[in-house]
Design an enzyme around this catalytic site. Sequence first.
Site, PDB file in Angstrom:
ATOM      1  CB  CYS A  67       9.477  68.201  12.300  1.00 49.70           C
ATOM      2  SG  CYS A  67       9.999  68.179  10.621  1.00 49.70           S
ATOM      3  N   GLY A 107      14.161  68.321  15.504  1.00 50.45           N
ATOM      4  CA  GLY A 107      14.697  68.812  14.284  1.00 50.45           C
ATOM      5  C   GLY A 107      15.684  69.743  14.689  1.00 50.45           C
ATOM      6  CG  ASN A 128       6.133  65.354  13.237  1.00 50.67           C
ATOM      7  OD1 ASN A 128       6.060  64.835  14.240  1.00 50.67           O
ATOM      8  ND2 ASN A 128       7.457  65.029  12.699  1.00 50.67           N
ATOM      9  N   GLY A 129       5.944  64.895   9.902  1.00 56.47           N
ATOM     10  CA  GLY A 129       5.702  63.644   9.307  1.00 56.47           C
ATOM     11  C   GLY A 129       6.010  63.489   7.860  1.00 56.47           C
ATOM     12  CE1 TYR A 151      18.106  59.422  18.725  1.00 56.14           C
ATOM     13  CE2 TYR A 151      16.838  60.007  16.754  1.00 56.14           C
ATOM     14  CZ  TYR A 151      17.877  60.158  17.682  1.00 56.14           C
ATOM     15  OH  TYR A 151      18.742  61.083  17.150  1.00 56.14           O
TER      16      TYR A 151
HETATM   17  O1  LIG Z   1      23.548  53.728  14.541  1.00 57.20           O
HETATM   18  P1  LIG Z   1      23.424  55.118  14.253  1.00 57.20           P
HETATM   19  O2  LIG Z   1      23.221  55.580  12.608  1.00 57.20           O
HETATM   20  O3  LIG Z   1      24.596  55.820  14.896  1.00 57.20           O
HETATM   21  O4  LIG Z   1      22.158  55.648  15.088  1.00 57.20           O
HETATM   22  C1  LIG Z   1      21.883  55.276  16.328  1.00 57.20           C
HETATM   23  C2  LIG Z   1      22.438  56.218  17.397  1.00 57.20           C
HETATM   24  O5  LIG Z   1      21.946  57.582  17.117  1.00 57.20           O
HETATM   25  C3  LIG Z   1      21.306  58.368  18.214  1.00 57.20           C
HETATM   26  O6  LIG Z   1      21.894  58.925  19.015  1.00 57.20           O
HETATM   27  P2  LIG Z   1      22.117  60.568  18.924  1.00 57.20           P
HETATM   28  O7  LIG Z   1      23.538  60.880  19.069  1.00 57.20           O
HETATM   29  O8  LIG Z   1      21.217  61.027  17.725  1.00 57.20           O
HETATM   30  O9  LIG Z   1      21.170  61.053  19.950  1.00 57.20           O
HETATM   31  P3  LIG Z   1      21.026  60.660  21.687  1.00 57.20           P
HETATM   32  O10 LIG Z   1      22.101  61.772  22.177  1.00 57.20           O
HETATM   33  O11 LIG Z   1      19.691  61.318  21.955  1.00 57.20           O
HETATM   34  O12 LIG Z   1      21.199  59.424  21.949  1.00 57.20           O
HETATM   35  C4  LIG Z   1      20.806  56.888  18.861  1.00 57.20           C
HETATM   36  O13 LIG Z   1      20.386  57.378  20.226  1.00 57.20           O
HETATM   37  C5  LIG Z   1      21.952  56.005  18.900  1.00 57.20           C
HETATM   38  O14 LIG Z   1      22.752  56.114  19.627  1.00 57.20           O
HETATM   39  N1  LIG Z   2      10.504  64.968   9.847  1.00 56.07           N
HETATM   40  C1  LIG Z   2       9.593  65.710   9.469  1.00 56.07           C
HETATM   41  O1  LIG Z   2       8.615  65.526  10.121  1.00 56.07           O
HETATM   42  C2  LIG Z   2       9.748  66.384   8.265  1.00 56.07           C
HETATM   43  C3  LIG Z   2       8.386  67.095   7.820  1.00 56.07           C
HETATM   44  C4  LIG Z   2       8.700  67.339   6.255  1.00 56.07           C
HETATM   45  N2  LIG Z   2       8.304  66.223   5.699  1.00 56.07           N
HETATM   46  C5  LIG Z   2       9.705  68.163   5.848  1.00 56.07           C
HETATM   47  O2  LIG Z   2      10.816  67.459   5.445  1.00 56.07           O
HETATM   48  O3  LIG Z   2       9.992  69.221   6.062  1.00 56.07           O
HETATM   49 MG   LIG Z   3      22.635  57.877  20.944  1.00 58.45          MG
END
Ligand SMILES: O=P(O)(O)OC[C@H]1O[C@H](OP(=O)(O)OP(=O)(O)O)[C@H](O)[C@@H]1O
Ligand SMILES: NC(=O)CC[C@H](N)C(=O)O
Ligand SMILES: [Mg+2]
Length: 503
Positions: free
Chosen positions: A2, A28, A101-102, A257
């Site tokens: 988040c 998020g 967040n967490g 990421y």
């Molecule tokens: O193996 P998967 O389960 O598919 O997850 C990994 C993928 O998901 C994310 O991309 P995402 O589309 O979330 O965001 P980005 O546009 O920042 O790359 C990450 O960058 C990979 O491309």
């Molecule tokens: N990704 C997060 O930081 C989530 C915060 C919290 N555990 C929720 O689910 O709202």
């Molecule tokens: Mg991606």
Amino acid sequence: MCGIVGIVSTTPVNQSIYDALTVLQHRGQDAAGIVTLSDGNFRQRKANGLVRDVFEAKHMQRLKGNIGIGHVRYPTAGSSSAAEAQPFYVNSPFGISLAHNGNLTNAAQLKEDQFHKARRHINTTSDSEVLLNVMAHELDKCPSLHLTAEEIFTAITAVHKQVRGAYAVVSLIINHGLVAFRDPNGIRPLVLGMRNEGDQKEYMVASESVALDAVGFNFVRDIEPGEAVYITDKGELFSAHCAKDAKHNPCIFEFVYFARPDSTIDKISVYESRLAMGEKLGQKIKREWVDIDIDVVIPIPETSCDSALEIAKVLELPYRQGFVKNRYIGRTFIMPGQTLRRKSVRRKLNAISSEFVGKNVLLVDDSIVRGTTSEQIIEMAREAGAKNVYLASAAPEVRYPNVYGIDMPSTDELIAHGRNVDEIATMIGADALIFQDLDDLIAAVSKFNPEIKKFETSVFSGEYVTGDIDADYLQRLNDLRNDGAKIIKEQEEIANLEIHNEG
Ligand SMILES: O=P(O)(O)OC[C@H]1O[C@H](OP(=O)(O)OP(=O)(O)O)[C@H](O)[C@@H]1O
Ligand SMILES: NC(=O)CC[C@H](N)C(=O)O
Ligand SMILES: [Mg+2]
């Protein structure tokens, strides 16, 4: 993950918090909320949806006050019902609002303790609301009507003694100010910013430094593991270390990421760390793929672009943006549910055939988690005419669940769990596949801040820095939060929506 933000200003904060949340949106996409403090009362707007959809002009007008907090949510505990959007509120003592967040690893136990020891009922399944009640109960132990900074820090020290897991927090206490704190392992990021307004100081805390840039605050420093910062509504800042055995073990997946490349976390530029990941992986490809002929390096947008560029440089090959990203589709990995994630990949990315026809292409992604993206992208590359499709992942195999704020609760959903590289390549249809080594990933990130001796790397190594995670815990997490279980839970949760949020 988040995103959180908090501002203490001399002028209204509604627009600045909104702007900060829009640049933290990548953390998020499910829900957003803002709470401001005006004339001794909280004003709140929160709902499911993106920042731009949740806050209409009428909400913004009502979010009055010079001090406030905000949150964008990617659920990792409880449900994704609007009732669990953040910030949360508790009326006693003083009136407190909190955004987190967490993920807490002992939320269930804490919830029971709150009922038995403090007679506090928590009506949602959110771990963040549990955390708020633990904090409230500790603050309630101070007898005075106006808390000193020291009393607040004593309460946060007591919070750290009970709470396990990952938590970066912003909170508001009515008639006092803003309190922000970071867990004793510093798993989730939190930065402090400041600016001068006349002879007064204004402060901001946020998950990532990019939010400070967007709103016009100067980066001061990272909030340290176990540290709490109290900024009064008059703009005075106090800080203290509130955990005895604080260690610095930031989550390495932020660099892989989650975070934006233009952020600096714990003195490490996310962008530079991604370039370094590309350099390491490029060297590994050069060493190990002597018989593989590559014509072109193509990133899978967006997060992998920086590492891919560096791989191309090491391999002395052209780098081509062969996929076009639809800018109106969000991140697929943090979408709820596999059906939506699968559908979104093709809506999000499209191939430019001329970059693929008759070529041996090396596709690069930052990570392969469920394999949703890579499987479909490889298919698209072939449809676009590629001769051979190779894939490189700038992160190692993701083999273990995450319990600290990334929604990877179940090993069954992880493509690399229990499989070797050849088996994964066959599943996603790659002609060859290569992963970064964990030591190389750690080296790529830690070289920018050698003071960090250990990163939180559990998804790759299965080692959990809080030391409280065992096989039983992971089994319970799997049963509770795997994709199938979540669908059933969502349907049940809708029932309690009205109690919390009448829209
Ligand atoms: O193996 P998967 O389960 O598919 O997850 C990994 C993928 O998901 C994310 O991309 P995402 O589309 O979330 O965001 P980005 O546009 O920042 O790359 C990450 O960058 C990979 O491309
Ligand atoms: N990704 C997060 O930081 C989530 C915060 C919290 N555990 C929720 O689910 O709202
Ligand atoms: Mg991606």
